[in-house]
Every structure is written in C-alpha cells, then in structure tokens.
Scaffold this active site. Structure first.
Site, mmCIF file in Angstrom:
data_model
loop_
_atom_site.group_PDB
_atom_site.id
_atom_site.type_symbol
_atom_site.label_atom_id
_atom_site.label_comp_id
_atom_site.label_asym_id
_atom_site.label_seq_id
_atom_site.Cartn_x
_atom_site.Cartn_y
_atom_site.Cartn_z
ATOM 1 C CB ALA A 11 -9.541 -35.475 -4.347
ATOM 2 C CE LYS A 183 -11.123 -44.304 -17.443
ATOM 3 N NZ LYS A 183 -10.202 -43.794 -16.444
ATOM 4 C CG HIS A 186 -11.579 -45.227 -21.684
ATOM 5 N ND1 HIS A 186 -11.091 -43.988 -21.381
ATOM 6 C CD2 HIS A 186 -12.977 -44.564 -22.456
ATOM 7 C CE1 HIS A 186 -11.350 -43.314 -21.437
ATOM 8 N NE2 HIS A 186 -12.484 -43.262 -22.284
ATOM 9 C CG ASN A 187 -7.562 -44.419 -19.010
ATOM 10 O OD1 ASN A 187 -8.682 -44.324 -19.217
ATOM 11 N ND2 ASN A 187 -6.973 -43.978 -18.128
ATOM 12 C CD GLU A 190 -7.414 -40.517 -21.884
ATOM 13 O OE1 GLU A 190 -8.746 -41.073 -21.639
ATOM 14 O OE2 GLU A 190 -6.765 -40.160 -21.097
HETATM 15 C C1 6PG Z 1 -10.561 -40.572 -17.999
HETATM 16 C C2 6PG Z 1 -9.347 -40.127 -18.041
HETATM 17 C C3 6PG Z 1 -8.702 -40.049 -16.661
HETATM 18 C C4 6PG Z 1 -7.384 -39.287 -16.805
HETATM 19 C C5 6PG Z 1 -6.204 -40.362 -17.234
HETATM 20 C C6 6PG Z 1 -5.108 -39.474 -17.758
HETATM 21 O O1 6PG Z 1 -11.035 -41.390 -18.841
HETATM 22 O O2 6PG Z 1 -11.338 -39.625 -17.561
HETATM 23 O O3 6PG Z 1 -8.767 -41.214 -18.901
HETATM 24 O O4 6PG Z 1 -8.708 -41.516 -16.084
HETATM 25 O O5 6PG Z 1 -7.542 -38.211 -17.009
HETATM 26 O O6 6PG Z 1 -6.036 -41.215 -16.521
HETATM 27 O O7 6PG Z 1 -4.023 -40.322 -17.956
HETATM 28 P P1 6PG Z 1 -2.499 -40.030 -18.043
HETATM 29 O O8 6PG Z 1 -2.182 -39.021 -16.928
HETATM 30 O O9 6PG Z 1 -1.749 -41.254 -18.027
HETATM 31 O O10 6PG Z 1 -2.411 -39.355 -19.414
#
Ligand code: 6PG
Length: 477
Positions: A11, A183, A186-187, A190
């Site tokens: 993918a 990670k 990190h999210n 985010e």
């Molecule tokens: C990254 C992002 C990636 C993804 C998120 C989106 O680091 O590249 O975090 O992992 O875009 O998981 O998360 P949601 O769909 O939960 O907002």
C-alpha cells in the site's frame, strides 16, 4: 540477484518505503498479497532502482540475502500476525522481520518474544512522516535487539530523514517494544500539538475576529519564529485553501468531527497504567471524541453561552501575540508530559531509552518535526537526567515570560465561551506542579474519613488514621 532488503505490503507506505530503499542503491525484493500491486510498482517505478518482484512468499524469501531483512508494511493488528505466520516458517535463525506499522507496543513485545524463541529478530519500528516521509526520508524509531540494529542501522540511516545538522533521524530506541512505544507517544504528542493549534485558530477566529485567510498569515509569521514546525506550516496551507465548489474557506466545508486510528488513545491508556499525567494529550483525544458525538452536540446546541464581543483591530493584533505565547507555553507542557511517559515506559520495561536521542530523531521527517525539538535535545544534552523538561532553565524562563499572556488568553477564552481544553489543561499542570501545597492533602483526609485508608504526616514518618467516628484521636498504623 539477491536483495538486501524486502518489503511486503505495498500500500502507499510500503510502496514508498520500497522506492526509498531502491533510490538509495539497495536491491529491494517486493511482495504483496495481490500480485498486481507488485507488478504495477515495478512497472511504474522500476527505473528508480533495482527491484525484484516476488509473486509468492517462497519467492520473496528466496530473493533475500542472508541474514534476511524483511520489512512488513501491513495494517497493525491481525494482518501483522497473519504475515508473520506466513513468513516465519520460511525464515532461518538470524533473519529479521521489521514491522513498520503503527503496532501497539504490547503486541510487539509478544511477537518479539515468540520469534526470539525461534531465533528470529523481530524489530518493531515506528515510522513517521506519512507518504512523503516514507519516500523522501522518514523519522525511524526501531526497537528490537542491538544485534539486529547493527545489521539494519546503516540502511535505515541511509533512507531516513536528515536533521538540519545532517544527522540521520534514526536511532536504536531500545529493545523489544521500545520503538513502537516511542512512536505511540510521538503520535500522542502529535494529537496534542494539533489540538493546541486548533484552539489557537478558534481563538483567533472567534475572539479576535480574523478570517481563515488572515489566520493562515498569522501562522506563517509564527512559523518563522520559535513555533517553526511542519504542523504550523501545513495549518497555514489548510487555512488558506479555498473550496472550489462553494468558494468558501475549505475549513468551513469540512465536517467538524475529528477521527482517530488509535495511537493517541493508546498513549493515554498506557499513561493511565503507568500513572503518568498526560492531561494535554488526554484532552486532545477527548476533544476529538467529543467532536464526533453528533447527536450529543445537536442536543446541546441551544444551551446558553456568554454574549459575544469582538475585539477591535489593534486589540486583535495584540491578542494574536498572546495566543502565540499561550500556544508555545502549552506546547512545552505537552512535550514535558510526553517525555515523562517515555521515561516511565523505559523504566517499567527496562529499555534504557535515551530521551535526548529521541528528541534528536524527531527533528526531521516526522509529523511533529520542529525547530523546538532542537531545544529539547539541548536540554537533555545539558542534563541527561533531567527529571522534567519544565526543570530545564530555558524552558522554565520561557514559560515564566509567557505565563501572563497564557493566563490572559484563557480568561478571554472563558469569558467568550471558546473551549480551550488543551491550553487550560497545560496551565493547570504547570500550576499544580509548581504549587507548594495541593488539595491532595484534603483528598487523603476524606479517604481516611470514609474508608480508614490512612495518610502520611508532613512532620513524622509512618502512616496514620484518625478515629473520625470516635474521639478523633490519631492512631498510628
Ligand atoms: C506519522 C503519523 C501517522 C498517521 C497517524 C494518524 O507519524 O506519520 O502519526 O502514523 O498519520 O497515525 O493518526 P490518526 O488517524 O489517529 O489521527
């Protein structure tokens, strides 16, 4: 030909990662359940480097040099287990399975343990940066054994993003699930960053009266300062975008219900288990969840709020500066909470994670990349055992300078009825940490009153109970 690396699951993320390896001179075996995907990858991008298209699992494994390095880029959860079950029997001791999905670190720990018994290295790896990152250089957070990193590290360093100083955005985070744990946090960070930016936008719109296009310009200005970051940059892009069909600002035609795939929620769930207060991240997760409760919101729309009062033009500009301060201070708090969770996870699972190294590899490639990460790195460099980012002198001073504006912004938000759970939670965390006394003493008193749960005293060691139902004398337990 033998391939140095293989990617299964083509993918968009897997496809771009495979291309990234090939563009960096590696021979890449590619495999996908649906063979047409493998074929189209080689047809479209074969000129970018050396690919070996494998139709079956056996062909794929046979194409790899030993020890084999097999990158799995499928959906987290069951699909990952299915792929492992398919490939593990074909592998030999010393081979490596690298899971580049957003797996839950507990799954990664389980898989690592099971595969270790069969002599196979399982390397749960966080990869951040979306499609573009996968292709041009992501931030990479590998866990797994040290031994596997010796073999994989140089390749990952090559395909990773590079920070402004040229350092590759990858490090061996720690054993087993450490990479996926980092990670996950990190999210979570985010989510918090995005929520804080959302609150800033809403304040600039509802309190200061700016249009989305004007707010985009404000964000562009902020992006030249200490808030310089990928998320601020793309926020300006999204806000200045105009919907072609309606001619309205794009942000006004999107349904205001935020979705999530789960990593932010995990960050909070795990923080609860570890006993780490990540209130900013939690508010970000709850804000998304609240936004999605359409029926609840419909039923509540008639509830009364304060009378709106718009700011004048000059006041608006001054207010925007205050919002920048509030956003920056809240951001420091989110990162403080996130790094606390990483430290707690590292302690709990014996990962020995280097927090400075984590902040260094987030400086490029990933979604939360920002000039700010350099400051965090500097803070940990200056004091590796820093108990909290708030105890770093620079951050403490910056918050001290921002706090009056931060408080003013929250006053304005409260007065005007603009929800700012992220800003508010961050300030409450800050104020609670610096408070000389907390009402937790009263909580302890209540617990002792109704349940004889005992309390400790400030002036003597031991645990105590007051005979609340009797003469209220104190007994020591
Ligand atoms: C990254 C992002 C990636 C993804 C998120 C989106 O680091 O590249 O975090 O992992 O875009 O998981 O998360 P949601 O769909 O939960 O907002």
């Amino acid at each position: 030909t033998s391939a140095q690396i293989g990617v299964t699951g083509l993918a968009v993320m897997g496809r771009n990662l495979a291309r990234n390896f090939a563009r960096n001179g590696y021979t890449v075996a590619v495999h996908n359940r649906t063979v047409s995907r493998t074929k189209s990858l080689v047809e479209e991008f074969g000129h970018e480097g050396d690919f070996v298209a494998a139709e079956t699992a056996e062909e794929f494994v046979a194409a790899l040099e030993r020890p084999r390095r097999l990158v799995v880029m499928v959906k987290a959860g069951r699909p990952t287990d299915a792929v492992i079950e398919e490939f593990a029997p074909l592998l030999e001791p010393g081979d490596m399975i690298i899971d580049g999905g957003n797996a839950h670190f507990a799954d990664t720990r389980r898989r690592e343990r099971e595969l270790r018994e069969r002599g196979i290295h399982f390397v749960g790896t966080g990869i951040s940066g979306g499609e573009e990152g996968a292709l041009h250089g992501p931030s990479i957070m590998p866990g797994g054994s040290k031994e596997s990193y010796e073999s994989l590290g140089p390749m990952l360093e090559k395909i990773s993003a590079k920070a402004a100083d040229g350092a590759p955005c990858v490090t061996h985070v720690g054993p087993d699930g450490a990479g996926h744990f980092v990670k996950m946090v990190h999210n979570g960070i985010e989510y918090a960053d995005m929520q804080l930016i959302g609150e800033a936008y809403q304040l600039l719109r509802d309190v200061a009266g700016y249009t989305p296009a004007q707010i985009a310009d404000i964000f562009r200005t902020w992006n030249t300062g200490r808030l310089d970051s990928y998320l601020i940059e793309i926020t300006a892009e999204v806000l200045s975008h105009v919907d072609e069909a309606s001619g309205k600002p794009f942000v006004d035609v999107v349904v205001d219900q935020a979705e999530q795939k789960g990593t932010g929620r995990w960050t909070v769930q795990i923080a609860l288990d570890l006993g780490v207060p990540v209130s900013g991240i939690a508010e970000a997760v709850f804000a998304r969840s609240l936004s999605g409760h359409a029926a609840l919101r419909d039923a509540s729309r008639g509830l009364s709020g304060p009378k709106p009062s718009a700011l004048g033009e000059s006041e608006a500009a001054a207010f925007a500066d205050r919002v920048e301060q509030a956003l920056y201070a809240s951001k420091i708090v989110s990162y403080t909470q996130g790094f606390h969770e990483i430290a707690a996870g590292s302690e709990e699972y014996d990962w020995d994670i280097d927090l400075g190294a984590v902040s260094a590899i987030w400086r490029g490639g990933c979604i939360i990349r920002a000039a700010f990460l350099d400051r965090i790195r500097a803070a940990y460099d200056a004091q590796p055992g820093l108990p909290s980012l708030l105890s770093d002198e620079t951050f403490a001073r910056e918050i001290a300078e921002a706090q009056d504006d931060w408080r003013e912004v929250l006053v304005a938000a409260t007065r005007q009825g603009v929800p700012t759970p992220g800003f508010a939670a961050a300030l409450a965390y800050y104020d609670a940490l610096r408070a000389p006394r907390l009402p937790a003493a009263l909580t302890q008193g209540q617990r002792d009153f109704f349940g004889a749960h005992t309390y400790r005293r400030v002036d003597r060691d031991g645990s105590f109970h007051t005979l609340w139902g009797g003469d209220r004398s104190e007994v020591s337990e």
